[in-house]
Write a protein that holds these residues in place. Structure first.
Motif, PDB file in Angstrom:
ATOM      1  N   PRO A  70       0.844  -0.890  -0.236  1.00 24.53           N
ATOM      2  CA  PRO A  70       0.117   0.111  -0.388  1.00 24.53           C
ATOM      3  C   PRO A  70       1.008   1.364   0.033  1.00 24.53           C
ATOM      4  N   ARG A  71       0.257   2.688  -1.415  1.00 25.82           N
ATOM      5  CA  ARG A  71       1.424   3.340  -0.536  1.00 25.82           C
ATOM      6  C   ARG A  71       1.129   4.149   0.453  1.00 25.82           C
ATOM      7  N   ASP A  72       0.163   4.131   1.435  1.00 27.31           N
ATOM      8  CA  ASP A  72       0.115   4.687   2.482  1.00 27.31           C
ATOM      9  C   ASP A  72       0.306   3.709   3.517  1.00 27.31           C
ATOM     10  N   HIS A  73       0.678   3.846   5.031  1.00 31.38           N
ATOM     11  CA  HIS A  73       1.819   3.295   5.589  1.00 31.38           C
ATOM     12  C   HIS A  73       0.097   2.022   6.970  1.00 31.38           C
ATOM     13  N   TYR A  74      -0.385   1.122   6.053  1.00 35.78           N
ATOM     14  CA  TYR A  74      -0.842   0.030   7.171  1.00 35.78           C
ATOM     15  C   TYR A  74      -0.672  -1.317   7.108  1.00 35.78           C
ATOM     16  N   ASP A  75      -0.942  -1.748   7.923  1.00 33.19           N
ATOM     17  CA  ASP A  75      -0.805  -3.150   8.279  1.00 33.19           C
ATOM     18  C   ASP A  75      -1.308  -4.103   7.928  1.00 33.19           C
ATOM     19  N   LEU A  76      -1.235  -5.565   7.158  1.00 37.69           N
ATOM     20  CA  LEU A  76      -2.410  -5.774   6.661  1.00 37.69           C
ATOM     21  C   LEU A  76      -3.876  -5.835   8.172  1.00 37.69           C
ATOM     22  N   ALA A  77      -3.437  -6.458   9.403  1.00 41.21           N
ATOM     23  CA  ALA A  77      -4.927  -6.249  10.262  1.00 41.21           C
ATOM     24  C   ALA A  77      -5.579  -4.985  10.069  1.00 41.21           C
ATOM     25  N   ASP A  78      -4.972  -3.552   9.606  1.00 42.68           N
ATOM     26  CA  ASP A  78      -5.731  -2.676   9.339  1.00 42.68           C
ATOM     27  C   ASP A  78      -5.867  -2.041   8.149  1.00 42.68           C
ATOM     28  N   LEU A  79      -5.899  -3.492   7.298  1.00 42.76           N
ATOM     29  CA  LEU A  79      -6.215  -2.474   5.838  1.00 42.76           C
ATOM     30  C   LEU A  79      -8.004  -2.637   6.182  1.00 42.76           C
ATOM     31  N   PRO A  80      -7.718  -1.358   4.843  1.00 41.27           N
ATOM     32  CA  PRO A  80      -9.670  -0.900   4.987  1.00 41.27           C
ATOM     33  C   PRO A  80     -10.726  -2.346   4.131  1.00 41.27           C
ATOM     34  N   ASP A  81     -11.516  -2.534   3.908  1.00 40.49           N
ATOM     35  CA  ASP A  81     -12.827  -3.637   3.424  1.00 40.49           C
ATOM     36  C   ASP A  81     -12.238  -3.416   1.701  1.00 40.49           C
ATOM     37  N   GLU A  82     -12.248  -1.991   1.524  1.00 42.99           N
ATOM     38  CA  GLU A  82     -11.877  -1.716  -0.163  1.00 42.99           C
ATOM     39  C   GLU A  82     -10.909  -1.675  -0.670  1.00 42.99           C
ATOM     40  N   MET A  83      -9.433  -1.785   0.175  1.00 40.15           N
ATOM     41  CA  MET A  83      -8.310  -2.555   0.352  1.00 40.15           C
ATOM     42  C   MET A  83      -8.183  -3.584  -0.293  1.00 40.15           C
ATOM     43  N   ALA A  84      -9.090  -4.274   0.984  1.00 35.10           N
ATOM     44  CA  ALA A  84      -8.017  -5.644   1.657  1.00 35.10           C
ATOM     45  C   ALA A  84      -9.109  -6.843   0.118  1.00 35.10           C
ATOM     46  N   ALA A  85     -10.516  -5.957  -0.220  1.00 36.28           N
ATOM     47  CA  ALA A  85     -10.969  -6.144  -1.655  1.00 36.28           C
ATOM     48  C   ALA A  85      -9.458  -5.859  -2.885  1.00 36.28           C
ATOM     49  N   GLU A  86      -9.817  -5.347  -3.192  1.00 37.10           N
ATOM     50  CA  GLU A  86      -8.469  -4.532  -3.741  1.00 37.10           C
ATOM     51  C   GLU A  86      -7.263  -5.686  -3.852  1.00 37.10           C
ATOM     52  N   MET A  87      -6.281  -5.862  -3.016  1.00 34.81           N
ATOM     53  CA  MET A  87      -5.542  -6.673  -2.418  1.00 34.81           C
ATOM     54  C   MET A  87      -5.580  -7.846  -3.405  1.00 34.81           C
ATOM     55  N   GLY A  88      -6.699  -8.555  -3.236  1.00 35.54           N
ATOM     56  CA  GLY A  88      -6.902  -9.912  -3.356  1.00 35.54           C
ATOM     57  C   GLY A  88      -7.244  -9.827  -5.317  1.00 35.54           C
ATOM     58  N   LEU A 143       2.247  -3.031   5.289  1.00 38.63           N
ATOM     59  CA  LEU A 143       2.562  -4.038   4.655  1.00 38.63           C
ATOM     60  C   LEU A 143       3.453  -4.521   3.616  1.00 38.63           C
ATOM     61  N   HIS A 144       3.629  -5.875   3.107  1.00 40.43           N
ATOM     62  CA  HIS A 144       4.439  -5.851   2.035  1.00 40.43           C
ATOM     63  C   HIS A 144       4.386  -6.923   1.274  1.00 40.43           C
ATOM     64  N   LEU A 145       3.869  -7.757   0.280  1.00 40.72           N
ATOM     65  CA  LEU A 145       3.243  -8.785   0.358  1.00 40.72           C
ATOM     66  C   LEU A 145       4.558  -9.603  -0.883  1.00 40.72           C
ATOM     67  N   TRP A 146       4.971 -11.069  -1.325  1.00 39.21           N
ATOM     68  CA  TRP A 146       6.048 -11.344  -1.108  1.00 39.21           C
ATOM     69  C   TRP A 146       5.006 -11.316  -2.800  1.00 39.21           C
TER      70      TRP A 146
END
Ligand SMILES: [Zn+2]
Length: 203
Positions: free
Chosen positions: A97-115, A146-149
């Motif tokens: 994420p370009r802004d500072h989020y940990d995975l557990a704090d990701l808003p739902d919309e961004m979690a869906a986009e991450m998927g 958050l950083h996904l490998w």
């Protein structure tokens, strides 16, 4: 009721030898293990440390990933994709994420986009020539941000299947950076086509 940290340690210690070493894991017996069991030993089990040491970026003002919000191969308003330098497998990409989020704090919309983005990054990496599979990992023990490998396994290298791949990456010689850059650009172009965003940070 879960074991307390000390109860867990005592539980594990009961399985160790007189040097506090656990027996070799099942994974070291797998055909894909990079290590032969003969001569291998487990490090002594250390007690829990409470509270845990802070991770990098507990204070967002000191987060190195926040400072790189405009660094990468692909961007949209919320995410960026970059290549990890020095990799030994053909390509390692990281989605942040370009802004500072940990995975557990990701808003739902961004979690869906991450998927969606994660699925498509895997798809685009697997479309590259000579990539057998793209793995996706999230650990989160070292840094808050958050950083996904995404690890690309070289085609045909069945010895590098599965969860030992990051260890093989640590053992193998570095993959040529110019080839990895070219493949990262192909994935980024495919991601622009599938998901929008842009190759530059002004998305
Ligand atoms: Zn950050």
């Amino acid at each position: 009721m879960a074991m307390t940290p000390d109860e867990f340690y005592q539980h594990a210690l009961a399985a160790t030898d007189d040097e506090d070493r656990l027996p070799l894991s099942r994974m070291t017996g797998w055909e894909i293990s990079p290590f032969e069991q003969d001569g291998l030993r487990v490090t002594p089990l250390r007690p829990p440390v409470m509270p845990e040491a802070p991770r990098h970026g507990e204070d967002p003002a000191e987060c190195g990933m926040c400072r790189k919000r405009d660094t990468g191969f692909w961007f949209n308003e919320r995410w960026r994709l970059d290549r990890v330098a020095g990799a030994a497998v053909p390509l390692i990409l990281m989605l942040y994420p370009r802004d500072h989020y940990d995975l557990a704090d990701l808003p739902d919309e961004m979690a869906a986009e991450m998927g969606l983005l994660g699925t498509r990054i895997v798809r685009h990496m697997q479309a590259l020539p000579h990539i057998g599979r793209a793995h996706m990992y999230r650990f989160g023990d070292g840094a808050v941000h958050l950083h996904l490998w995404f690890f690309a396994r070289p085609e045909g290298q069945a010895q590098f299947f599965g969860s030992w791949l990051p260890v093989w990456d640590d053992l193998l010689p570095e993959y040529p950076a110019d080839l990895a850059d070219a493949d990262a650009a192909l994935v980024a172009d495919a991601l622009v086509a599938s998901s929008g965003g842009s190759r530059t940070p002004e998305a």
